[in-house]
Each structure stands twice: as C-alpha cells, then as structure tokens.
Design an enzyme around this catalytic site. Structure first.
Site, short mmCIF file in Angstrom:
data_model
loop_
_atom_site.label_atom_id
_atom_site.label_comp_id
_atom_site.label_asym_id
_atom_site.label_seq_id
_atom_site.Cartn_x
_atom_site.Cartn_y
_atom_site.Cartn_z
N CYS A 138 -38.68 -8.68 23.67
CA CYS A 138 -38.50 -10.11 23.42
C CYS A 138 -39.19 -10.52 22.11
O CYS A 138 -40.42 -10.64 22.08
CB CYS A 138 -39.04 -10.92 24.58
SG CYS A 138 -38.91 -12.70 24.31
N CYS A 141 -40.93 -13.98 22.22
CA CYS A 141 -42.19 -13.98 22.99
C CYS A 141 -43.31 -13.31 22.19
O CYS A 141 -44.45 -13.77 22.21
CB CYS A 141 -42.05 -13.22 24.31
SG CYS A 141 -40.52 -13.49 25.19
N ASP A 142 -43.01 -12.19 21.54
CA ASP A 142 -44.07 -11.34 21.00
C ASP A 142 -44.12 -11.27 19.47
O ASP A 142 -45.07 -10.70 18.92
CB ASP A 142 -43.90 -9.90 21.54
CG ASP A 142 -44.00 -9.86 23.05
OD1 ASP A 142 -44.72 -10.70 23.61
OD2 ASP A 142 -43.35 -8.99 23.66
#
Ligand code: NAP
Length: 311
Positions: A138, A141-142
């Site tokens: 992701c 997200c990261d």
C-alpha cells in the site's frame, strides 16, 4: 463465535466498498431492512487510492478517502444499518441465508456479496519476514516512510503503475521490476510512468528473494531471458502482482471459477437463489469503481424483485 440469537433482515450486504455501499443505498431506498457488514473501513480499496481520476462526475479527480466518505454518507442516509464485523461463514436454512461473524449471527432473505479482493503475495523468501519492515502492499499507507529512499515496485499492471507514480513524491529513485518487456496497465498510466524521470524499469525480471537485517536492504533479481542473477540495493519493496478475491468463506455455497471469483449472470445472481455478487469479487471483464457501482445497483434491484416475488 456466538450462534444463539439471530437478527433478521431483508437484505444483508457483506463488504462496504463502492459496490456494497451502492447496493446499500438502493436497498434502503427501496425500504428493505438492510444491514451492511464491513470488517474494516467503508470504501474498501478506494481508501488506499490517493486520487481517483476515472470516476465520472469529478473532472479534477477525487481522493479515495473523500469518495468513500461521500458514498458511506449517502448510503446511510436512507436507513441502512451497519456493523463492523468479519463474516466467517454463510449457510443456507431453507430459503434463508445465515451469516455468521465472530460476534453474531444474522439471517436474511437476500444476500449481496461485495467483499472485493486483496493483494496477491509474491511468495518469495523474505516477503513475510519483512512485511511492514520495507515490504509493503500500500503506497498511500506507507509511501511517506520512504522519503529520499531508493525503492522498487514489482508488477506491470494498473496497481503497480499508479502506486509507483504516487511513490515518486517521496522516493529518490524508483525501479519498476516487471516479468515481461511490456506493461499490462492502462495506456495513460504507462505513458506517465515511462515519462517520469524518477522511474527506471527492469524488464524481464523476477524477484527471487528479499533480504535485510531489521529492515529490507536488497533484493535478488533474476533476468528470465538471460538467467542472470543480480543483487539490487533497495530500502523498500512495494509488491503489486495482482489480486485474489476474498471469497473463501463462501466455498461450497456459490459457484466460483478456479481463481475463486464468483460466477454470476448479468443480474449479478450467483448459482444460489437469493445470493448476489458485485464488484471485484465476481468474475467480470473490468474491475473499477464505476463498474462496482453499477453491479451494486443491479444486485439490489434484482434482490428487491426477488423478495417481491416471494411475498
Ligand atoms: P493485474 O492487472 O492482475 O496486474 C498484475 C501484474 O503483476 C501483471 O503485470 C503481472 O504480470 C504481474 N504479476 C503477476 N504475478 C506475478 C508474479 N508472481 N511475479 C511477478 N509479476 C507478477 O493486477 P493489478 O495491477 O492489481 O490490477 C487489478 C485490477 O484493478 C485491474 O483490473 C486494474 O485495471 C484495476 N486497477 C485499476 C486502477 C485504476 O484504474 N486507477 C488502479 C489499480 C487497479 P503479467 O502482466 O506478465 O501478467
């Protein structure tokens, strides 16, 4: 898992992505007692998409978070109930469908499955070990953890391309590793990725191992044409090698293809009467928000007709 008391609904929807939320909107506007069961965030994969550019009505694009919020708000406006639980089993009791979560048991006449897909694992040594320590599925997200880093993205489809383009905001250098010499993704994403000065391509190559200490430090890559093996320094490996449907809990209840995608007709009806499948978890040509939304409306309407005929 509790089995005792069963709550009854006309329609239960499993999964709160765009298909499920649209089914909820249509079913609750049809004044059917409707419950949507979602195990995590409403919006599904939209929530991990930075900018949605191909959903009509938003000429400047819309963030995945905003579109999720809007769809959730609209679906709930007409009385749909929701719970945050994970469905573990579906069974049939005559015409009724029994839906079991870890916490409760629900019963309904019509069931709409919209559980979507999850990212396929690459299945190489180091992938599990370094998940969350440099291995990610992701970018939204990261991505921010990889500011000024050297990273790799594996895959050649839309996910790999869109996530790689997003990651160029943070990374110093990014290499897309693809097992062939032609990309699978949509042309406009191909053009953008190929023109991006931060993105390099490693063609005809597969990842054999992910290595590191407390964090990812390198990957072992094999050229499938020449057989040559190289170790590439990297601080992060973003893996986007396709999707697998979240349909395990339905095995034996509805027919699926060999990949686990649910087989339906054009009304989104499955092989089991009164069970429908919508969005990415069903076998179909195009998996997009726009097509999931269409499925959701179709299935809810088909369910409404099915319930009317039963009365
Ligand atoms: P995908 O289209 O199935 O692409 C998977 C990619 O990973 C392919 O390039 C495939 O190579 C490669 N691959 C598969 N297994 C591999 C392995 N074991 N080792 C190395 N490479 C491997 O999956 P996706 O990109 O996640 O997209 C899934 C669906 O979501 C598509 O329908 C896509 O259009 C949609 N999507 C749309 C958007 C958008 O419109 N913005 C964004 C994301 C996803 P080959 O090409 O050789 O098969």
């Amino acid at each position: 898992m509790k089995g005792g008391e069963k709550k009854n609904y006309d329609v239960i929807i499993v999964g709160g992505g765009p298909g499920g939320l649209t089914a909820g909107l249509y079913a609750s506007r049809a004044r059917l007692g409707t419950l949507l069961i979602e195990s995590a965030l409403f919006g599904g994969q939209m929530t991990t998409t930075e900018l949605v550019e191909n959903y009509p009505g938003f000429p400047e694009g819309v963030t995945g978070d905003e579109l999720s919020r809007l769809m959730e708000e609209q679906a709930k406006k007409f009385g749909m109930e929701t719970v945050t639980q994970e469905v573990v089993k579906v069974s049939l009791e005559g015409d009724a469908k029994v839906v079991q979560t870890y916490e409760s048991t629900y019963r309904c006449e019509a069931l709409i499955i919209s559980t979507g897909t999850e990212y396929r694992k690459l299945g190489v040594p180091g992938e599990k070990e370094f998940a969350g320590k440099g291995v990610s599925y992701c970018a939204t997200c990261d991505g921010a953890f990889f500011r000024d880093s050297q990273i790799v993205v594996v895959g050649g489809g839309d996910s790999a391309l869109t996530e790689a383009l997003f990651l160029t905001k943070f990374a110093k250098e990014l290499t897309i590793i693809h097992r062939r010499d032609a990309l699978r993704g949509t042309k406009i994403y191909q053009e953008r990725a190929l023109a991006n000065p931060k993105i390099k391509f490693l063609w005809n190559s597969i990842v054999q191992e992910i290595k590191g200490d407390s964090m990812v430090r390198s990957i072992i890559v094999k050229n499938v044409k020449t057989g040559e093996i190289n170790e590439l320094k990297t601080e992060g490996a973003f893996l986007f090698v396709g999707l697998v449907p979240r349909t395990q809990f339905l095995k034996g209840v509805v027919q699926m293809d060999e990949g686990g995608y649910i087989l339906t007709n054009e009304h989104c009806e499955t092989s089991a009467k009164g069970i429908y499948a919508v969005g990415d978890c069903r076998k179909k040509l195009l998996r997009q928000i726009a097509t999931a939304v269409g499925d959701g409306a179709t299935a809810a309407f088909a369910a409404e007709k099915f319930l009317e005929l039963k009365e």
